[in-house]
Scaffold this motif. Structure first.
Motif, short mmCIF file in Angstrom:
data_model
loop_
_atom_site.label_atom_id
_atom_site.label_comp_id
_atom_site.label_asym_id
_atom_site.label_seq_id
_atom_site.Cartn_x
_atom_site.Cartn_y
_atom_site.Cartn_z
N PHE A 136 0.91 -1.17 -0.07
CA PHE A 136 0.28 -0.14 0.15
C PHE A 136 0.92 1.20 -0.01
CE2 PHE A 136 -2.77 -3.04 2.78
CZ PHE A 136 -3.25 -3.80 1.77
N LYS A 137 0.86 1.87 -1.08
CA LYS A 137 1.74 3.32 -1.13
C LYS A 137 0.95 4.32 -1.00
CE LYS A 137 4.85 0.74 -2.93
NZ LYS A 137 6.09 0.47 -1.90
N THR A 138 -0.24 4.35 -0.83
CA THR A 138 -1.32 5.43 -0.58
C THR A 138 -2.48 4.93 0.31
OG1 THR A 138 -2.63 5.14 -2.63
CG2 THR A 138 -0.52 6.53 -2.76
N ASP A 141 -5.07 3.10 -2.08
CA ASP A 141 -4.34 1.58 -2.23
C ASP A 141 -4.94 0.69 -1.19
OD1 ASP A 141 -2.76 2.36 -4.49
OD2 ASP A 141 -0.77 2.32 -3.43
N SER A 144 -8.63 0.55 -1.69
CA SER A 144 -9.12 -0.61 -2.86
C SER A 144 -9.03 -1.89 -2.44
CB SER A 144 -8.13 0.02 -4.14
OG SER A 144 -8.68 -0.97 -5.23
#
Length: 320
Positions: A136-138, A141, A144
Protein backbone atom coordinates in the motif's frame (compact mmCIF):
# COMPACT_ATOMS: atom_id res chain seq x y z
CA UNK A 1 3.93 56.83 73.89
CA UNK A 2 1.80 56.58 77.07
CA UNK A 3 0.11 53.42 78.31
CA UNK A 4 -3.22 54.21 76.61
CA UNK A 5 -1.57 54.87 73.24
CA UNK A 6 0.42 51.67 73.54
CA UNK A 7 -2.73 49.63 74.12
CA UNK A 8 -4.49 51.25 71.14
CA UNK A 9 -1.48 50.62 68.86
CA UNK A 10 -1.26 47.00 69.98
CA UNK A 11 -4.94 46.53 69.28
CA UNK A 12 -4.56 47.91 65.76
CA UNK A 13 -1.66 45.57 65.04
CA UNK A 14 -3.63 42.62 66.38
CA UNK A 15 -6.61 43.44 64.15
CA UNK A 16 -4.49 43.93 61.02
CA UNK A 17 -2.39 40.76 61.42
CA UNK A 18 -5.18 38.21 60.77
CA UNK A 19 -6.27 40.14 57.67
CA UNK A 20 -2.69 40.19 56.35
CA UNK A 21 -2.35 36.48 57.03
CA UNK A 22 -5.58 35.70 55.14
CA UNK A 23 -4.50 37.88 52.23
CA UNK A 24 -1.15 36.08 52.08
CA UNK A 25 -2.91 32.73 52.05
CA UNK A 26 -5.20 33.89 49.24
CA UNK A 27 -2.33 34.64 46.88
CA UNK A 28 -2.34 31.79 44.35
CA UNK A 29 -0.21 29.81 44.11
CA UNK A 30 1.75 29.75 47.35
CA UNK A 31 2.70 26.06 47.34
CA UNK A 32 3.49 23.32 44.77
CA UNK A 33 0.87 22.34 42.18
CA UNK A 34 0.29 18.74 41.13
CA UNK A 35 -0.82 17.75 37.63
CA UNK A 36 -2.02 14.19 37.05
CA UNK A 37 -0.97 12.54 33.80
CA UNK A 38 -3.49 9.71 33.28
CA UNK A 39 -0.95 7.54 31.47
CA UNK A 40 2.27 5.77 32.40
CA UNK A 41 5.67 7.46 32.58
CA UNK A 42 7.86 7.76 29.51
CA UNK A 43 5.14 8.15 26.89
CA UNK A 44 4.52 11.21 24.77
CA UNK A 45 1.79 12.57 27.05
CA UNK A 46 4.03 12.15 30.09
CA UNK A 47 7.00 13.87 28.45
CA UNK A 48 4.85 16.73 27.17
CA UNK A 49 3.14 17.01 30.55
CA UNK A 50 6.46 17.43 32.31
CA UNK A 51 7.52 20.09 29.81
CA UNK A 52 4.25 21.94 30.38
CA UNK A 53 4.73 21.63 34.13
CA UNK A 54 8.18 23.18 33.91
CA UNK A 55 6.83 26.09 31.87
CA UNK A 56 3.94 26.68 34.27
CA UNK A 57 6.30 26.43 37.22
CA UNK A 58 8.56 29.14 35.83
CA UNK A 59 5.60 31.45 35.32
CA UNK A 60 3.76 30.76 38.58
CA UNK A 61 6.94 30.70 40.70
CA UNK A 62 6.02 27.38 42.29
CA UNK A 63 7.10 23.78 41.57
CA UNK A 64 4.69 21.78 39.39
CA UNK A 65 4.77 18.08 40.25
CA UNK A 66 3.73 15.45 37.70
CA UNK A 67 1.90 12.39 39.05
CA UNK A 68 1.26 9.42 36.75
CA UNK A 69 -2.05 7.60 37.20
CA UNK A 70 -2.58 5.22 34.26
CA UNK A 71 -5.66 3.08 33.81
CA UNK A 72 -9.41 3.40 33.25
CA UNK A 73 -8.92 4.46 29.62
CA UNK A 74 -7.15 7.68 30.61
CA UNK A 75 -9.82 8.80 33.08
CA UNK A 76 -8.02 8.22 36.40
CA UNK A 77 -7.21 11.91 36.73
CA UNK A 78 -10.83 12.88 36.13
CA UNK A 79 -12.00 10.39 38.75
CA UNK A 80 -9.49 11.86 41.20
CA UNK A 81 -10.92 15.34 40.66
CA UNK A 82 -14.23 14.23 42.17
CA UNK A 83 -12.62 14.16 45.62
CA UNK A 84 -10.23 17.07 45.18
CA UNK A 85 -10.54 20.50 46.77
CA UNK A 86 -11.15 23.11 44.03
CA UNK A 87 -8.25 25.33 45.08
CA UNK A 88 -6.08 24.91 41.99
CA UNK A 89 -3.36 22.84 43.62
CA UNK A 90 -4.37 19.49 42.15
CA UNK A 91 -5.22 19.32 38.46
CA UNK A 92 -5.38 16.73 35.71
CA UNK A 93 -4.82 16.36 32.02
CA UNK A 94 -8.11 15.71 30.24
CA UNK A 95 -7.83 13.50 27.13
CA UNK A 96 -10.71 13.58 24.68
CA UNK A 97 -11.53 9.94 25.51
CA UNK A 98 -13.18 11.02 28.77
CA UNK A 99 -16.14 12.22 26.72
CA UNK A 100 -16.56 8.79 25.14
CA UNK A 101 -16.22 6.48 28.15
CA UNK A 102 -19.59 7.27 29.82
CA UNK A 103 -21.38 5.92 26.72
CA UNK A 104 -19.38 2.71 26.72
CA UNK A 105 -19.51 1.68 30.37
CA UNK A 106 -20.75 2.91 33.70
CA UNK A 107 -18.45 5.65 34.98
CA UNK A 108 -18.23 7.39 38.34
CA UNK A 109 -17.81 10.79 36.71
CA UNK A 110 -19.77 13.12 34.47
CA UNK A 111 -17.24 15.00 32.29
CA UNK A 112 -19.34 18.17 32.29
CA UNK A 113 -20.71 18.21 35.81
CA UNK A 114 -17.54 17.15 37.65
CA UNK A 115 -14.81 19.22 36.00
CA UNK A 116 -13.63 22.78 35.49
CA UNK A 117 -11.98 23.14 32.07
CA UNK A 118 -8.98 25.47 32.18
CA UNK A 119 -7.34 25.40 28.73
CA UNK A 120 -6.17 23.03 26.03
CA UNK A 121 -2.56 23.07 24.92
CA UNK A 122 -2.03 20.46 22.19
CA UNK A 123 -3.79 18.14 19.82
CA UNK A 124 -2.76 14.65 18.85
CA UNK A 125 -3.12 13.48 15.28
CA UNK A 126 -4.04 9.96 14.19
CA UNK A 127 -1.90 8.38 11.48
CA UNK A 128 -2.91 5.51 9.22
CA UNK A 129 0.40 3.67 8.96
CA UNK A 130 1.89 0.64 7.19
CA UNK A 131 5.28 -1.03 7.22
CA UNK A 132 7.84 0.27 4.74
CA UNK A 133 7.59 -2.90 2.63
CA UNK A 134 3.79 -2.78 2.43
CA UNK A 135 2.24 -2.91 -1.06
CA UNK A 136 0.00 0.00 0.00
CA UNK A 137 1.66 3.18 -1.20
CA UNK A 138 -1.37 5.42 -0.59
CA UNK A 139 -4.52 5.37 1.51
CA UNK A 140 -6.46 4.76 -1.72
CA UNK A 141 -4.41 1.60 -2.33
CA UNK A 142 -5.41 0.34 1.10
CA UNK A 143 -9.09 1.17 0.61
CA UNK A 144 -9.16 -0.45 -2.82
CA UNK A 145 -7.69 -3.67 -1.41
CA UNK A 146 -10.08 -3.64 1.56
CA UNK A 147 -13.12 -3.30 -0.69
CA UNK A 148 -12.06 -6.32 -2.74
CA UNK A 149 -11.08 -8.35 0.35
CA UNK A 150 -13.65 -7.83 3.16
CA UNK A 151 -11.99 -8.51 6.50
CA UNK A 152 -8.65 -8.84 4.76
CA UNK A 153 -7.01 -5.99 6.66
CA UNK A 154 -6.28 -6.21 10.37
CA UNK A 155 -5.35 -2.90 11.96
CA UNK A 156 -3.80 -2.30 15.35
CA UNK A 157 -4.57 0.57 17.73
CA UNK A 158 -3.74 1.46 21.36
CA UNK A 159 -7.06 -0.01 22.47
CA UNK A 160 -10.80 -0.34 22.04
CA UNK A 161 -12.92 2.80 21.90
CA UNK A 162 -9.92 5.05 21.26
CA UNK A 163 -9.98 7.80 18.66
CA UNK A 164 -7.58 5.58 16.74
CA UNK A 165 -10.30 2.97 16.35
CA UNK A 166 -12.82 5.63 15.36
CA UNK A 167 -10.68 6.56 12.33
CA UNK A 168 -11.06 3.27 10.46
CA UNK A 169 -14.47 2.50 11.99
CA UNK A 170 -15.78 5.67 10.36
CA UNK A 171 -13.94 5.00 7.10
CA UNK A 172 -15.34 1.47 7.06
CA UNK A 173 -18.90 2.60 7.71
CA UNK A 174 -18.78 5.43 5.17
CA UNK A 175 -17.31 3.30 2.41
CA UNK A 176 -18.87 -0.06 3.22
CA UNK A 177 -15.57 -1.68 4.17
CA UNK A 178 -15.00 -4.39 6.75
CA UNK A 179 -11.79 -3.89 8.71
CA UNK A 180 -10.70 -6.14 11.59
CA UNK A 181 -9.71 -4.21 14.70
CA UNK A 182 -6.85 -5.53 16.88
CA UNK A 183 -6.50 -3.56 20.15
CA UNK A 184 -3.19 -3.27 21.99
CA UNK A 185 -2.09 -1.53 25.18
CA UNK A 186 -0.43 1.42 23.48
CA UNK A 187 1.11 2.89 20.36
CA UNK A 188 4.39 1.05 20.92
CA UNK A 189 2.70 -2.38 20.91
CA UNK A 190 0.62 -1.50 17.85
CA UNK A 191 3.73 -0.36 15.98
CA UNK A 192 5.68 -3.46 17.07
CA UNK A 193 2.87 -5.66 15.75
CA UNK A 194 2.92 -3.78 12.46
CA UNK A 195 6.69 -4.14 12.08
CA UNK A 196 6.45 -7.80 13.03
CA UNK A 197 3.96 -8.46 10.25
CA UNK A 198 1.11 -9.40 12.62
CA UNK A 199 -1.12 -6.60 11.33
CA UNK A 200 -1.14 -4.88 7.96
CA UNK A 201 -2.05 -1.42 9.26
CA UNK A 202 -1.69 0.56 12.48
CA UNK A 203 -3.57 3.70 13.45
CA UNK A 204 -1.30 5.49 15.90
CA UNK A 205 -0.51 9.01 17.04
CA UNK A 206 2.46 11.29 16.53
CA UNK A 207 4.67 8.79 18.37
CA UNK A 208 5.20 7.10 15.00
CA UNK A 209 7.43 10.00 13.92
CA UNK A 210 10.84 8.37 14.63
CA UNK A 211 9.78 5.18 12.83
CA UNK A 212 8.78 7.25 9.81
CA UNK A 213 12.01 9.22 9.93
CA UNK A 214 14.07 6.04 10.09
CA UNK A 215 12.22 4.60 7.09
CA UNK A 216 10.64 1.69 8.97
CA UNK A 217 7.05 2.74 8.31
CA UNK A 218 5.04 4.70 5.76
CA UNK A 219 2.28 7.04 6.90
CA UNK A 220 -0.53 6.91 4.36
CA UNK A 221 -2.80 9.63 5.76
CA UNK A 222 -3.71 11.58 8.86
CA UNK A 223 -7.15 12.13 10.36
CA UNK A 224 -6.25 15.73 11.19
CA UNK A 225 -7.98 18.90 10.00
CA UNK A 226 -4.71 20.17 8.51
CA UNK A 227 -1.38 18.59 7.68
CA UNK A 228 0.74 18.50 10.86
CA UNK A 229 4.08 20.20 10.25
CA UNK A 230 6.09 17.06 11.06
CA UNK A 231 3.96 15.13 8.55
CA UNK A 232 3.61 17.86 5.94
CA UNK A 233 4.16 15.41 3.07
CA UNK A 234 1.27 13.22 4.22
CA UNK A 235 -2.28 14.00 2.98
CA UNK A 236 -5.18 14.28 5.36
CA UNK A 237 -7.99 11.76 4.96
CA UNK A 238 -10.20 14.52 3.56
CA UNK A 239 -7.57 15.51 1.03
CA UNK A 240 -7.52 11.88 -0.10
CA UNK A 241 -11.28 11.98 -0.62
CA UNK A 242 -12.54 10.42 2.63
CA UNK A 243 -14.77 12.29 5.08
CA UNK A 244 -12.80 11.29 8.17
CA UNK A 245 -11.56 13.85 10.66
CA UNK A 246 -10.98 12.86 14.28
CA UNK A 247 -9.70 15.66 16.56
CA UNK A 248 -7.95 14.79 19.80
CA UNK A 249 -7.14 17.89 21.89
CA UNK A 250 -5.49 17.50 25.28
CA UNK A 251 -6.10 20.05 27.99
CA UNK A 252 -5.84 20.92 31.64
CA UNK A 253 -8.81 20.56 33.98
CA UNK A 254 -9.56 20.74 37.67
CA UNK A 255 -12.41 19.82 40.01
CA UNK A 256 -15.76 21.53 39.67
CA UNK A 257 -16.21 24.82 41.46
CA UNK A 258 -12.75 26.31 40.95
CA UNK A 259 -12.67 30.09 41.55
CA UNK A 260 -12.62 32.00 38.28
CA UNK A 261 -9.58 34.07 39.24
CA UNK A 262 -7.52 30.89 39.71
CA UNK A 263 -8.83 29.46 36.43
CA UNK A 264 -7.90 32.69 34.66
CA UNK A 265 -4.38 32.67 36.12
CA UNK A 266 -3.80 29.08 35.03
CA UNK A 267 -5.36 29.73 31.62
CA UNK A 268 -3.00 32.67 31.08
CA UNK A 269 -0.01 30.53 32.07
CA UNK A 270 -1.03 27.79 29.59
CA UNK A 271 -1.39 30.38 26.83
CA UNK A 272 2.06 31.76 27.60
CA UNK A 273 3.49 28.22 27.44
CA UNK A 274 2.40 28.10 23.79
CA UNK A 275 5.27 30.49 22.98
CA UNK A 276 7.76 29.05 25.49
CA UNK A 277 10.75 27.88 23.37
CA UNK A 278 11.53 24.97 25.71
CA UNK A 279 7.95 23.68 25.64
CA UNK A 280 7.63 24.14 21.88
CA UNK A 281 10.87 22.25 21.34
CA UNK A 282 9.56 19.19 23.19
CA UNK A 283 6.37 19.16 21.11
CA UNK A 284 8.42 19.57 17.95
CA UNK A 285 10.61 16.59 18.88
CA UNK A 286 7.50 14.42 19.11
CA UNK A 287 5.75 15.86 16.06
CA UNK A 288 2.89 17.20 18.19
CA UNK A 289 1.00 20.43 17.45
CA UNK A 290 0.15 23.14 19.96
CA UNK A 291 -3.59 23.70 20.11
CA UNK A 292 -4.77 26.37 22.53
CA UNK A 293 -8.37 26.89 23.65
CA UNK A 294 -9.06 29.30 26.48
CA UNK A 295 -11.27 28.51 29.46
CA UNK A 296 -14.56 29.46 27.80
CA UNK A 297 -13.77 27.88 24.43
CA UNK A 298 -12.49 24.68 26.02
CA UNK A 299 -15.58 24.43 28.22
CA UNK A 300 -17.84 24.82 25.19
CA UNK A 301 -15.75 22.24 23.30
CA UNK A 302 -16.22 19.78 26.18
CA UNK A 303 -19.98 20.26 26.19
CA UNK A 304 -20.29 19.90 22.41
CA UNK A 305 -17.97 16.91 22.20
CA UNK A 306 -19.70 15.04 25.02
CA UNK A 307 -23.03 15.33 23.21
CA UNK A 308 -21.53 14.35 19.85
CA UNK A 309 -19.78 11.24 21.20
CA UNK A 310 -23.10 9.51 21.87
CA UNK A 311 -24.01 9.68 18.18
CA UNK A 312 -20.52 8.58 17.15
CA UNK A 313 -20.62 5.51 19.38
CA UNK A 314 -24.10 4.51 18.22
CA UNK A 315 -23.56 5.16 14.52
CA UNK A 316 -20.23 3.33 14.37
CA UNK A 317 -21.37 0.45 16.56
CA UNK A 318 -18.26 0.63 18.74
CA UNK A 319 -20.08 -0.74 21.77
CA UNK A 320 -21.60 -3.74 19.96
Amino acid sequence: MNKFETLVFAGLIASIAPVAAVQAQDVYPNKPITIIVPYGPGGTTDVVGRALGESLGRQLKQPVVIENKPGAAGSMGVIEMMNTKPDGYRLTMAPVGIFRQPYLQKTRYDPIRDLTYIASFLTYDFMVTVAADSPFKTINDMVSFAKKNPGGIEYGTPGRFTGNQVVLAKLGKDDGIKFVHVPYKGDSEAIASLLGGHTQVAVVTNSVLPFMQSGKVRVLATAADVRPEAFSHVPTMKEAGFNVEVPSPLGLAGPKGMPQDIVDKLDKAVKTAMSDPAFKKVLENYGVRTFYMDNQTYTKFAETTFKAEKDIIQSLGLND
